[in-house]
Design an enzyme around this catalytic site. Structure first.
Site, PDB file in Angstrom:
ATOM      1  N   HIS A   1      27.683  -4.102 -11.174  1.00 14.39           N
ATOM      2  CA  HIS A   1      28.739  -4.678 -10.734  1.00 14.39           C
ATOM      3  C   HIS A   1      27.921  -6.159 -10.069  1.00 14.39           C
ATOM      4  CE1 HIS A   1      32.591  -1.509  -9.890  1.00 14.39           C
ATOM      5  NE2 HIS A   1      31.889  -1.394 -11.224  1.00 14.39           N
TER       6      HIS A   1
ATOM      7  N   CYS B   1       7.715  -0.036  -1.645  1.00 15.26           N
ATOM      8  CA  CYS B   1       7.341  -0.474  -0.573  1.00 15.26           C
ATOM      9  C   CYS B   1       7.328   0.935   0.210  1.00 15.26           C
ATOM     10  CB  CYS B   1       7.552  -1.265   0.282  1.00 15.26           C
ATOM     11  SG  CYS B   1       9.181  -1.399   0.365  1.00 15.26           S
ATOM     12  N   GLY B   2       7.093   1.321   1.519  1.00 15.21           N
ATOM     13  CA  GLY B   2       7.527   2.662   1.873  1.00 15.21           C
ATOM     14  C   GLY B   2       9.395   2.740   2.303  1.00 15.21           C
TER      15      GLY B   2
ATOM     16  N   GLY C   1      12.354  -3.618   3.139  1.00 19.22           N
ATOM     17  CA  GLY C   1      11.289  -5.291   3.523  1.00 19.22           C
ATOM     18  C   GLY C   1      11.207  -5.853   2.484  1.00 19.22           C
ATOM     19  N   MET C   2      10.960  -4.572   1.134  1.00 18.17           N
ATOM     20  CA  MET C   2      10.591  -5.618   0.148  1.00 18.17           C
ATOM     21  C   MET C   2      12.073  -5.958  -0.490  1.00 18.17           C
ATOM     22  SD  MET C   2       8.032  -5.477  -1.800  1.00 18.17           S
ATOM     23  CE  MET C   2       6.453  -5.227  -1.952  1.00 18.17           C
TER      24      MET C   2
ATOM     25  N   HIS D   1       0.749  -1.517  -0.089  1.00 19.29           N
ATOM     26  CA  HIS D   1      -0.012   0.219   0.029  1.00 19.29           C
ATOM     27  C   HIS D   1       0.410   1.022  -0.234  1.00 19.29           C
ATOM     28  CE1 HIS D   1       1.259  -1.373   4.055  1.00 19.29           C
ATOM     29  NE2 HIS D   1       0.872   0.097   4.172  1.00 19.29           N
TER      30      HIS D   1
ATOM     31  N   ARG E   1      35.846  -8.830 -13.517  1.00 22.86           N
ATOM     32  CA  ARG E   1      36.025  -9.165 -12.431  1.00 22.86           C
ATOM     33  C   ARG E   1      34.801  -9.854 -11.487  1.00 22.86           C
ATOM     34  NH1 ARG E   1      36.379  -4.071 -12.944  1.00 22.86           N
ATOM     35  NH2 ARG E   1      35.331  -2.742 -11.227  1.00 22.86           N
TER      36      ARG E   1
ATOM     37  N   GLY F   1      11.738   0.556   1.151  1.00 28.18           N
ATOM     38  CA  GLY F   1      12.868  -0.575  -0.057  1.00 28.18           C
ATOM     39  C   GLY F   1      12.991  -1.966   0.874  1.00 28.18           C
TER      40      GLY F   1
HETATM   41  C1  RB5 Z   1       4.392   0.098   5.544  1.00 24.28           C
HETATM   42  O1  RB5 Z   1       4.460   0.974   6.657  1.00 24.28           O
HETATM   43  C2  RB5 Z   1       6.019  -0.333   5.244  1.00 24.28           C
HETATM   44  O2  RB5 Z   1       6.572  -0.721   6.793  1.00 24.28           O
HETATM   45  C3  RB5 Z   1       6.469  -0.892   4.270  1.00 24.28           C
HETATM   46  O3  RB5 Z   1       5.837  -0.296   3.189  1.00 24.28           O
HETATM   47  C4  RB5 Z   1       8.198  -0.616   4.038  1.00 24.28           C
HETATM   48  O4  RB5 Z   1       8.598   0.056   3.973  1.00 24.28           O
HETATM   49  C5  RB5 Z   1       8.856  -2.544   5.147  1.00 24.28           C
HETATM   50  O5  RB5 Z   1      10.109  -2.505   4.878  1.00 24.28           O
END
Ligand code: RB5
Length: 150
Positions: free
Chosen positions: A105, A72-73, A77-78, A16, A139, A75
């Protein structure tokens, strides 16, 4: 744009928090003639970023996609979730230098963006740079292999 993205659609997904930026990135991809598959989220209702990261990473592992963008907010967690998958090298990029290095690289195949970290202009630079750059090989080949072979 690099050859890799000519063969297979690029996967794109967000939670979201990344939804609005994902929608903006899709507009740029269309303008640049880059085919993509959107794996969600499809609105801004609260959702869990690992669900999308795992779906995209699984598609990379299975060979459906060569490159992907996750938003994501932060990057972070993704990136953490995607990097649990074999064959996935996800990079959180905050500027064009990290975007270029990630490809040239590290042979990164997933770009992770933080919608709460970068503005729209910087995000455009990052995505364009990531897609235009390609792995230098040489390399870096052995080093990248050591990421997987531990
Ligand atoms: C959502 O609030 C946030 O935690 C998520 O988007 C992300 O930033 C997590 O790594």
């Amino acid at each position: 744009m690099s050859e890799e993205i000519d063969n297979k659609p690029l996967a794109i997904a967000s939670d979201h928090a990344g939804y609005a930026l994902k929608e903006q990135v899709k507009i740029w991809l269309s303008q640049w003639g880059v085919a993509y598959r959107d794996l969600g989220a499809f609105d801004e209702r609260a959702t869990d970023y690992p669900d999308y990261a795992h779906a995209v990473a699984d598609g990379i592992y299975k060979g459906q996609f060569s490159l992907a963008i996750l938003v994501c907010g932060s990057g972070l967690g993704m990136g953490m979730a995607a990097n649990r998958h074999a064959g996935v090298r996800a990079a959180v990029c905050t500027d064009s230098f990290t975007a270029r290095s990630a490809r040239t690289h590290n042979d990164a195949n997933v770009l992770c963006l933080g919608s709460r970290v970068v503005g729209v202009g910087v995000a455009r630079d990052i995505v364009k740079t990531f897609l235009e750059a390609s792995f230098e090989g040489g390399r870096h080949i052995g080093r990248v292999a050591k990421i997987e072979n531990r």
